[in-house]
Design an enzyme around this catalytic site. Structure first.
Site, mmCIF file in Angstrom:
data_model
loop_
_atom_site.group_PDB
_atom_site.id
_atom_site.type_symbol
_atom_site.label_atom_id
_atom_site.label_comp_id
_atom_site.label_asym_id
_atom_site.label_seq_id
_atom_site.Cartn_x
_atom_site.Cartn_y
_atom_site.Cartn_z
ATOM 1 N N THR A 6 0.839 -1.206 0.000
ATOM 2 C CA THR A 6 0.000 0.000 0.000
ATOM 3 C C THR A 6 0.869 1.249 0.000
ATOM 4 O O THR A 6 0.604 2.206 -0.745
ATOM 5 C CB THR A 6 -0.930 0.003 1.220
ATOM 6 N N CYS A 58 14.862 -2.520 -19.236
ATOM 7 C CA CYS A 58 14.291 -1.184 -19.426
ATOM 8 C C CYS A 58 15.044 -0.336 -20.437
ATOM 9 O O CYS A 58 14.495 0.643 -20.943
ATOM 10 C CB CYS A 58 14.227 -0.455 -18.082
ATOM 11 N N GLY A 115 11.888 4.986 -15.115
ATOM 12 C CA GLY A 115 12.138 3.807 -14.299
ATOM 13 C C GLY A 115 11.424 3.828 -12.969
ATOM 14 O O GLY A 115 11.137 2.785 -12.382
#
Length: 392
Positions: free
Chosen positions: A59, A166, A309
Site C-alpha cells: 500500500t 528497461c 524507471g
C-alpha cells in the site's frame, strides 16, 4: 561521430540527408486496465495472501510510485486456467512462457499495425525488423512471429534483442538507426513488447523486493518506423537521430538482476539503483552531448525523453542536472498512465513529448529543438541518443 553540421543548427527544421529519422509511432495494450487504488486488494485476494505487514508495505509503495493506471495481461480467465501461477514454489515456467509468447506477439502486431497506419506507407515497404522483449523465450524468436503476424516479406531482415530490460527500447532505436543509415532506402520497424506475467508471483516475506515490481510495472507494446531521407510526399519525420552511445558501469551487474527459473523470472532491484544513476548520469550526458557537438547547450535548452524507471530515478536526475520541472513531464506522465512498461516506455514518452512540444509552439514559447533520449537497464547500462525534434 563528428559534430553536427552547422547548417542543421539553423532554424529550418528539415531532416539532414542520410540521417535516420523516426517516421511514426504506435502503441498497444492488453485489455485489463488496473487502477492503482484497487491494486493492493485485488492482488492479495488473487494470491490468497493475508499477511498484513506485506499488504501495508505494498500500500505504501503504490502511493509513492505516482502510477495511477496500468494495463496487464493477467486476468481472472488466465488464473482460472492456470491457478498454479498464484501459488508459491510450483514449477510454472512452461505455462508462463506459453502465455507470454502469445501475448507479446499479439501486442507487438497490434502496436506495429497502429504505427504503420500512422506512417501512411505500405507494409511491403518495411525492409528490416528490430524486435525487443524481456518477456518471452523461444526458438524461433518473437521477431519471426511478428513478421509472420504482419505478413512481412520472407526477405525482411530481422534483429532480435532479448532480455535487455528497461534500456531495450533505446537500444533497439540505436540499432535501427545504424541499420537505416547504412542501408539507403531502408525502412526499419522497431517493435517492443512486454508482460509482467513472466515474473508474477504471490507476495512473500522472503522476497520483499517483488512488491516494488507489483507496484510499478505494466504491460504493453510500442513501435516505431525509422528511416533516412524521408519522402516529402508521403512521410513526415518526427525526430532526427544523431549521436548514439552506450555505456555500462563496471561492478554493477548485480544491481538489476534477473534469473529465469522454474518459477519464471526472479527479479532483484537494488535500492542503490537510483543513487547509481544519479552518480553517473551527468558524465554520461556530457559525453553524449559533447560527441554531438552540442556542448554549448544548457540542459534546460534541450528536451529530455527519459525512460521512467520510477519516481526516485526521475527525481534524482532532475536534481543532479538541475532541470526545470517541466523537462521530465513527458516521462512522469508516461509513468502515471502506464507504469514502468520496460522497453515500451520510451515510445510512450516520445508521444507525450510531441504532444507537449505542440502546446509550447501554440503558446509561442521557446521550443527545444535538440534533446536527449535516455534509458537505463541491466548492466547497469546507460543508453543515449541525441535527437532533433522536427515536429515543432
Amino acid at each position: 561521430m563528428g559534430s553536427i553540421d552547422a547548417a542543421v543548427l539553423g532554424s529550418e527544421k528539415k531532416s539532414n540527408p542520410g540521417k535516420a529519422t523516426i517516421l511514426a509511432l504506435g502503441k498497444a495494450f492488453p485489455h485489463q486496465l488496473v487502477m492503482q487504488e484497487y491494486l493492493v486488494d485485488g492482488y492479495f485476494k488473487t494470491t490468497k495472501c493475508d499477511d498484513p505487514e506485506l499488504k501495508q508495505k505494498l500500500t505504501r509503495l503504490c502511493k509513492t510510485t505516482t502510477v495511477k493506471t496500468r494495463y496487464v495481461v493477467m486476468s481472472e480467465e488466465i488464473l482460472k486456467k492456470y491457478p498454479e501461477l498464484a501459488i508459491e514454489g510450483g514449477s510454472t515456467v512452461t505455462q508462463r512462457l506459453d502465455i507470454c509468447n502469445d501475448a507479446v506477439t499479439e501486442m507487438a502486431v497490434e502496436a506495429s499495425r497502429a504505427c504503420i497506419k500512422n506512417w501512411g506507407r505500405s507494409i511491403s515497404d518495411i525492409t528490416h525488423v528490430v524486435y525487443v522483449s524481456s518477456s518471452e523465450a523461444r526458438l524461433p524468436g518473437g521477431d519471426l512471429y511478428l513478421a509472420k503476424g504482419l505478413g512481412l516479406s520472407p526477405d525482411t531482415h530481422r534483429v532480435l534483442l532479448y532480455f535487455v530490460g528497461c534500456s531495450g527500447g533505446v537500444a533497439g532505436l540505436r540499432v535501427a538507426k545504424d541499420i537505416a543509415e547504412n542501408n539507403p532506402g531502408s525502412r526499419v520497424l522497431l517493435a517492443t513488447s512486454e508482460t509482467t506475467i513472466i515474473g508474477f508471483k504471490p507476495p512473500s516475506v522472503d522476497r520483499p523486493y517483488d512488491l516494488v515490481g507489483v507496484a510499478l510495472f505494466g504491460d504493453g507494446a510500442g513501435a516505431m518506423i525509422i528511416g533516412s531521407d524521408p519522402d516529402p510526399i508521403c512521410e513526415k519525420p518526427l525526430f532526427e537521430l544523431h549521436t548514439a552511445i552506450q555505456n555500462f558501469l563496471p561492478e554493477t551487474e548485480k544491481t538489476i538482476d534477473g534469473r529465469l527459473t522454474e518459477q519464471g523470472i526472479n527479479f532483484k532491484l537494488s535500492r542503490e539503483l537510483p543513487q547509481i544513476i544519479e552518480d553517473n548520469v551527468e558524465n554520461f550526458c556530457k559525453k553524449l552531448i559533447g560527441k554531438a557537438g552540442l556542448a554549448h547547450k544548457n540542459y534546460n535548452q534541450m528536451f529530455w525523453a527519459v525512460h521512467p524507471g520510477g519516481p526516485a530515478i526521475l527525481n534524482r536526475i532532475e536534481k543532479r542536472l538541475n532541470l526545470s520541472p517541466e523537462k521530465l513531464s513527458p516521462s512522469r506522465r508516461a509513468l502515471m498512465d502506464y507504469g514502468n512498461a520496460s522497453s515500451n516506455s520510451i515510445v510512450y514518452v516520445l508521444e507525450y513529448m510531441l504532444e507537449e512540444s505542440k502546446k509550447v509552439r501554440n503558446m509561442n514559447e521557446e521550443e527545444n529543438e535538440w534533446g536527449l533520449i535516455l534509458a537505463f537497464g541491466p548492466g547497469v547500462t546507460f543508453e543515449g541518443i541525441i535527437a532533433r525534434n522536427l515536429d515543432v
